[in-house]
Motif scaffolding. Sequence first.
Motif, PDB file in Angstrom:
ATOM      1  N   PRO A 100       0.844  -1.202   0.000  1.00  0.00           N
ATOM      2  CA  PRO A 100       0.000   0.000   0.000  1.00  0.00           C
ATOM      3  C   PRO A 100       0.875   1.246   0.000  1.00  0.00           C
ATOM      4  O   PRO A 100       2.008   1.224   0.499  1.00  0.00           O
ATOM      5  CB  PRO A 100      -0.792  -0.130   1.299  1.00  0.00           C
ATOM      6  N   GLY A 101       0.368   2.313  -0.550  1.00  0.00           N
ATOM      7  CA  GLY A 101       1.144   3.545  -0.649  1.00  0.00           C
ATOM      8  C   GLY A 101       1.664   4.034   0.679  1.00  0.00           C
ATOM      9  O   GLY A 101       2.745   4.639   0.752  1.00  0.00           O
ATOM     10  N   SER A 102       0.930   3.785   1.746  1.00  0.00           N
ATOM     11  CA  SER A 102       1.341   4.254   3.068  1.00  0.00           C
ATOM     12  C   SER A 102       2.628   3.588   3.551  1.00  0.00           C
ATOM     13  O   SER A 102       3.313   4.124   4.434  1.00  0.00           O
ATOM     14  CB  SER A 102       0.230   3.993   4.087  1.00  0.00           C
ATOM     15  N   ARG A 103       2.954   2.416   2.969  1.00  0.00           N
ATOM     16  CA  ARG A 103       4.170   1.706   3.381  1.00  0.00           C
ATOM     17  C   ARG A 103       5.313   1.909   2.390  1.00  0.00           C
ATOM     18  O   ARG A 103       6.440   1.507   2.669  1.00  0.00           O
ATOM     19  CB  ARG A 103       3.903   0.200   3.503  1.00  0.00           C
ATOM     20  N   GLN A 104       5.059   2.464   1.260  1.00  0.00           N
ATOM     21  CA  GLN A 104       6.089   2.620   0.238  1.00  0.00           C
ATOM     22  C   GLN A 104       7.017   3.773   0.582  1.00  0.00           C
ATOM     23  O   GLN A 104       6.598   4.915   0.688  1.00  0.00           O
ATOM     24  CB  GLN A 104       5.465   2.857  -1.132  1.00  0.00           C
ATOM     25  N   GLY A 105       8.291   3.446   0.762  1.00  0.00           N
ATOM     26  CA  GLY A 105       9.299   4.478   0.932  1.00  0.00           C
ATOM     27  C   GLY A 105       9.947   4.757  -0.411  1.00  0.00           C
ATOM     28  O   GLY A 105       9.282   5.086  -1.383  1.00  0.00           O
ATOM     29  N   LEU A 106      11.271   4.544  -0.493  1.00  0.00           N
ATOM     30  CA  LEU A 106      11.988   4.723  -1.754  1.00  0.00           C
ATOM     31  C   LEU A 106      12.242   3.369  -2.403  1.00  0.00           C
ATOM     32  O   LEU A 106      12.473   2.367  -1.719  1.00  0.00           O
ATOM     33  CB  LEU A 106      13.330   5.406  -1.509  1.00  0.00           C
TER      34      LEU A 106
END
Length: 474
Positions: A413-419
Motif C-alpha cells: 500500500p502507498g502508506s508503506r512505500q518508501g523509496l
Amino acid sequence: MPDTPLWTSAEIAAATGGTLSGAAFEATGITYNSREIAPGDLFLALKGARDGHDFAAAAFAAGAAGAITEHPVEGGPSVVVADTLRALEALGMAARDRTPARRGAVTGSVGKTSVTQAIKAGLDLAGPSHASIKSYNNHIGVPLTLSRMPRTTERAVFEIGMNAPGEIAPLSKMVRPHAACVTTVGPVHIEAFADGEAGVAAEKAAIFEGLADNGVAVFNADVAFAAVLDAGARRAGARIATFGSAAGCDARLIDFQPNDEGARVRAELFGKTIDFPLAQSGFHWGLNSLCVLLMLDALDVPLDTGLAALSEFQPLAGRGQTLVVHAPGGDFTLIDESYNANPLSMAAGFRSLGARPLPATGGRRVVVLTDMLELGDQSEALHEGLSGPIDAAGLDLVHAAGPEMKRLYDDLPGSRQGLWRETAAELAAEAAMLVGKGDIVMVKGSNGSKASLVAKALAALGSPSSSDAPRAER
C-alpha cells in the motif's frame, strides 16, 4: 608461536603422498591466500580463477615456512603433490584422525553460521576447541578448517553448506561428525533443485550420511519436510534428537519473550523445564538456541556451560548486529541483517522488528530490502509474498532496491512505500532519506544484491557511542 607445530613437512608428505622439495620445515598455520600469510604459515597453491603457484614467491616473502605445490617453486621448500585440492582434503582428514576430538557439523537453509558460532561459544567454555571461521563451508573451506585443527583439540564444530545437489554428503564424510544438525529447511538455492524444497530437504539430510558410529542427528521438527530429515537420519543409523514447538520434541520451545537485554526462553529439554536468557532478540533464536543445546549435549558439554555461552553470545556482523547511530537528524537504531536473506529469514526478521518497542518520543519500524537471489522461477511469487509477513508484523515503512524487490514494492500500500531504486548503491547514496529520529531500521538482503552498502551508509550517518555498538539486539 605454538610449542608444537601444526604440521611438519614429513607429516604433510605422509598425509598427502607428496615429496619434499627443499629443506624440511614446520608450519604453525595454513592458508591458500598469499595476502593472509603470517610468519610460519603453510601456503597452499590452489588452482582456480588464478593459479596459486604464481603467488608462492609472495607467500615466502611474507614469511611462509613452506608450501604445498604441484611442482617445485622458488623462494622456499614445498611438498610436491599431484593435485593441491586433493592434498588439502587428505591433510584435513589426517588432522581429523590424529585427534580424538568430538566433532559437530551444522547445515540448514537459515542460520548455519550463527548456530555454528554459538556452538563454538559453548565448546570454548568446555575446553580446547576449534571451528569454522566466517562461512568456510564449501569444498575448500571444510577441508581447510579441518587441516587447521590443532592436535590438542577436544571438541570442534564445522559449518557445511551447498549451492547444488550432491555437495553436502562428501563434506560430511570428510568431517565424520559425532553429531550433525539441520537448523531448518526453506526455499534457498532452489533454482538448482528440480523438485524445489523437497530436494533442498534431501540435500540437507545428506549431512547425516557422514555421521560416525553412534552419531546423533539433530533437526528441526517444525519444518514442512521434517519427514525427509527423519528418514535421512534413520538411514544413517543415527540417534535422533529433535527440536521444535510441538509435544514430543526432545527440545520443545514453550515461550520466547524479547526484552531489553535480548530475550528469555522457556523450554523443555529431555522432559525437564528450563528457563534461560539470550543476548539475541530475534524470534528465530528460540529454536536456534534449542538446536545449539542439543548439539552441545551430543558433544558432551554440560547444560550449564551451554546456557552460560548462550547468555553471552552476541549477534554476528551482518546477522543481526545492532547499533545506535547518532545522526544529525536524531538518533536511530540500525539492525544489520545484510549478509544474507531468503523468505524464511525475511519473515523472521520482520516479526522480530515488529516486536521491538519504539522510543517514547516516537519513531517508526522501517525495513530496507534488497533482492533475494537464487530462487529460480519462484522468485516473483516469493518476493511478492513478503507483503503478508510485513503486514502481520505491522511495519511502518519499506525501502527497497533491485528488480525483484520492485515486485514487492509495487504490491505494498502507498502508506508503506518508501523509496525504491534499481540498485543498493543508489539507495545507499540516499541513506539520509531512509531514516528519521527514533526509527528502528533493519537492512536485509542477499549478499550478492549488496544490502551491506545500505547498512554501511546508514551507519556512516553518525558514529555510534562506545556503549551502544556493536552490541546485542535490544
